[in-house]
Design an enzyme around this catalytic site. Structure first.
Site, PDB file in Angstrom:
ATOM      1  CB  SER A   5      -0.929  -0.005   1.212  1.00 50.95           C
ATOM      2  OG  SER A   5      -0.168  -0.077   2.413  1.00 50.95           O
ATOM      3  CB  ILE A   6       4.213   2.035   1.347  1.00 52.26           C
ATOM      4  CG1 ILE A   6       5.016   3.318   1.576  1.00 52.26           C
ATOM      5  CG2 ILE A   6       5.059   0.992   0.633  1.00 52.26           C
ATOM      6  CD1 ILE A   6       6.179   3.113   2.512  1.00 52.26           C
ATOM      7  CG  PHE A   7       5.317   0.362  -3.353  1.00 55.84           C
ATOM      8  CD1 PHE A   7       6.545   1.012  -3.326  1.00 55.84           C
ATOM      9  CD2 PHE A   7       5.224  -0.886  -2.754  1.00 55.84           C
ATOM     10  CE1 PHE A   7       7.649   0.415  -2.734  1.00 55.84           C
ATOM     11  CE2 PHE A   7       6.314  -1.478  -2.155  1.00 55.84           C
ATOM     12  CZ  PHE A   7       7.538  -0.817  -2.141  1.00 55.84           C
ATOM     13  CD  GLU A   8      -2.151   0.096  -4.325  1.00 56.33           C
ATOM     14  OE1 GLU A   8      -2.905   0.334  -3.362  1.00 56.33           O
ATOM     15  OE2 GLU A   8      -2.313  -0.844  -5.130  1.00 56.33           O
ATOM     16  CG  LEU A   9      -0.959   4.928   0.870  1.00 57.95           C
ATOM     17  CD1 LEU A   9      -0.562   4.774   2.331  1.00 57.95           C
ATOM     18  CD2 LEU A   9      -2.396   5.406   0.754  1.00 57.95           C
TER      19      LEU A   9
END
Length: 696
Positions: A488-492
């Site tokens: 999710s960090i790569f999407e935020l």
């Protein structure tokens, strides 16, 4: 009672006239010799037989009674063979006896075989004929002699009668004969379509399995008479002409040859059953038969029977030209004939043009085979071939010169106490084996967030900065990573997402075990479709940990190439030493130590003492990449108010960040207040503490 004189004169005149219509075949001593009669007697030893004088059954138009009334007498002689001495037969009246115009044997013996000559004569006239008698024994284990059989043919699906031959002398006119029939000398349960009539066996519808030897048995007095007939079944008599198989009728067949070579033209044809007529097949050139040609080099082979079944035959004949000359080229025709018609087909013997078709086809075939082999080898050993080429002839990636790291490793950090039996191998691989192999064995420079992250701003910005400085992004998909949505960090962060979508960074996705049944896996599939440059590598358990496994070769192939010697990581060096990873000194541990020392510099002595013991007990726990220790100064006056379970960013002296210590004084000699004069703990914003600290 004597016959009247006029009657005797008339009988003699009739007998004399009948003799004039017969042509003499031989004469010796004034006696006409008709040699050996066509009828031959063949019996088994022990059987009775009656030999009739053939003169009364085809040679003269009279019978024994008339001849005797005309004053002619009948004499019998025996010889071993043609031309041998003939001696008169002495009849004993029991086993061998003379009865009117016949000789009876009851029974026959082997020595009875020979020629029996009957002679009728008087003082002015003599006539003679010989009759053959053969006495034989049964073949071993059979009820007949194979040389004494009768032969019959029957057409398939038609009716056929098999007679019990030559038993007329043993039948009584007032009594039906009792005849037993055998097939192959065995009693048989006959099917309903086979009927017995007096001395015949009637097959109403002949089948192919009716082929065989049929034996009839008749009792005569105290003797047994047997006759055996071999039945051959044929196809129905054909009413069609033969069929040409090759060359094909009404089509010109071309056969090429070179001058000086031998040529062989073969004609094959099918002949239906035509009785005892032999198949007629031959070659012609123009209007001439082959034997009429002047050239001895051109000749026909014998007719060969290729197949035969129930009288139907497939035959062939070859036309051979030993050494082809210009005059031999031309049209040759193959003819086939039977009583129903004639067919023919033509073959053109043609000079072959010089072409390298065979050589060209062979060369192209060899090239194609080589290409197939090369493609197969490439498909099976693509990675090994590419690694070999890259290691010997490859160049380092130029577009990654401005990158500091070979790969950014994204994983889920899980305490070993939380490992379970199902996911323990996956977590151990992600936390220990994978980074250890990439750094120690292959010499890659990895960015491991838990070890190398230097806080300079918000956590997400720090991650984006570090990913941007890496040539590859390695995402280790363990079950815990999927459950905690570690991606999710790569999407935020917009910058990170753009890097994945646009292909600025190549992503290596390592899937550990089967993840399809795990929660959030659908989002993983969506993430795969978002990434432009993505390589998925499967880790199939401990067997992939071997150095020569396909997994490591595939991973090395996807990693950036650079000429570097594998290096070995050691334990943390002394502060005054510079090792091969001096620039990668753990920042999280050092920064925590610096922040802690700053806080303790002004803390209450009791609080400082308590935290000092707790901190050192935690820092000395096992670290999965390197172990670093930093002695925290024992004194301080700053109260500890910001230390918690979340990230804590702090101001750190640059010499400490670089993994160095001041050279003037040791940390133990330095005044704690002096060491941390310029250090202070900076509280984090709420949005910075919202990210789980276990996802890197």
């Amino acid at each position: 009672m004597k016959a009247p004189i006029p009657h005797l004169i008339l009988l003699y005149a009739t007998f004399t006239q009948s003799l004039k219509v017969v042509t003499k075949r031989g004469s010796a001593d004034g006696c006409t010799d008709w040699s050996i009669d066509i009828k031959k007697y063949q019996v088994l030893v022990g059987e009775p037989v009656r030999i009739k004088c053939a003169l009364f059954y085809g040679y003269i138009r009279t019978n024994y009674s008339l001849a005797q009334s005309a004053g002619l007498s009948l004499m019998w002689y025996k010889s071993s063979g043609p031309g041998d001495f003939e001696e008169p037969i002495a009849f004993d009246g029991s086993r061998m006896s003379k009865e009117e115009d016949s000789i009876w044997f009851r029974p026959t013996l082997l020595q009875d075989s020979g020629l029996y000559a009957c002679v009728i004569r008087n003082s002015t006239y003599c006539m003679k004929v010989s009759i053959s008698l053969t006495v034989g024994e049964n073949d071993t284990g059979l009820c007949y002699n194979s040389k004494m059989k009768y032969f019959e043919k029957a057409e398939l699906s038609k009716s056929k009668e098999i007679s019990c031959r030559d038993i007329e002398d043993f039948l009584l006119p007032t009594r039906e004969p009792e005849i037993l029939w055998y097939k192959e000398c065995r009693t048989k349960t006959w099917r309903p379509s086979i009927v017995f009539k007096r001395d015949t066996l009637l097959i109403r519808e002949v089948r192919e399995d009716d082929i065989g030897n049929y034996t009839c048995e008749l009792k005569y007095g105290g003797f047994v008479v047997r006759r055996t007939t071999e039945l051959t079944v044929t196809a129905p008599l054909t009413d069609k002409p033969p069929k040409l198989l090759y060359p094909v009728e009404s089509k010109l067949t071309i056969q090429e040859t070179q001058l000086g070579d031998s040529a062989n033209l073969t004609c094959r044809a099918f002949f239906g059953y035509s009785g005892d007529v032999s198949p007629l097949i031959y070659w012609m050139k123009g209007e001439k038969f082959i034997e009429d040609l002047d050239e001895n080099r051109v000749w026909e082979s014998d007719i060969r029977i290729l197949k035969e079944h129930l009288g139907e035959q497939e035959v062939s004949i070859s036309l051979i030209v030993d050494s082809v000359e210009e005059g031999d080229l031309g049209n040759y025709s193959c003819y086939v004939e039977n009583g129903n018609g004639r067919r023919h087909a033509s073959v053109l013997l043609h000079k072959r043009e010089l072409m390298y078709t065979v050589e060209l086809a062979g060369g192209l075939g060899a090239i194609l085979l080589l290409l197939v082999c090369l493609v197969t080898i490439y498909k099976c050993y693509k990675i090994e071939i590419m690694l070999f080429y890259r290691n010997h002839f490859g160049a380092e990636e130029l577009d990654g010169d401005n990158k500091d790291y070979d790969a950014y490793l994204s994983y889920t950090k899980v305490d070993p106490d939380q490992w379970n039996q199902e996911t323990g191998e996956e977590e151990r691989f992600a936390l220990e084996i994978l980074p250890d192999m990439l750094e120690k064995h292959y010499g890659y420079k990895l960015f491991i967030p838990d070890r190398d992250l230097i806080p300079t701003g918000t956590y997400i910005e720090d991650v984006a900065r570090c990913v941007d400085q890496s040539k590859r992004l390695i995402i280790v998909m363990t079950p815990n990573y999927v459950v905690r949505r570690g991606w999710s960090i790569f999407e935020l962060e917009t910058r990170l997402r753009n890097m994945l979508v646009t292909g600025e960074i190549k992503v290596i996705l390592i899937e550990c075990s089967e993840l399809r049944g795990i929660m959030n896996y659908q989002e993983v599939e969506a993430l795969k479709h978002t990434i432009k440059l993505l390589t998925v590598i499967k880790w199939h358990g401990p067997k992939c940990n071997k150095l020569n496994s396909k997994f490591w070769k595939r991973l090395q192939y996807e990693m950036p190439f650079k000429r570097i010697e594998p290096i070995t990581h050691e334990q943390a060096l002394d502060v005054s030493e510079q090792g091969p990873f001096g620039e990668l000194q753990t920042v999280s541990a050092i920064s925590m130590a610096a922040a802690t020392s700053t806080a303790l510099a002004t803390a209450h002595p009791d609080l400082r003492s308590t935290f000092h013991n707790t901190y050192h007990s935690q820092m000395r726990q096992k670290h999965y990449y390197r172990s670093y220790e930093y002695d925290v100064p024992p004194t301080g006056t700053l109260p500890l108010t910001s230390i918690g379970n979340q990230h804590t960013y702090c101001n750190i002296p640059m010499t400490l960040i670089n993994g160095q210590r001041p050279q003037t004084k040791s940390s133990r000699e330095q005044n704690p207040d002096e060491a941390h004069t310029n250090s202070a703990i900076l509280p984090l914003l709420p949005r910075e503490t919202s990210i789980s600290s276990v996802i890197w």
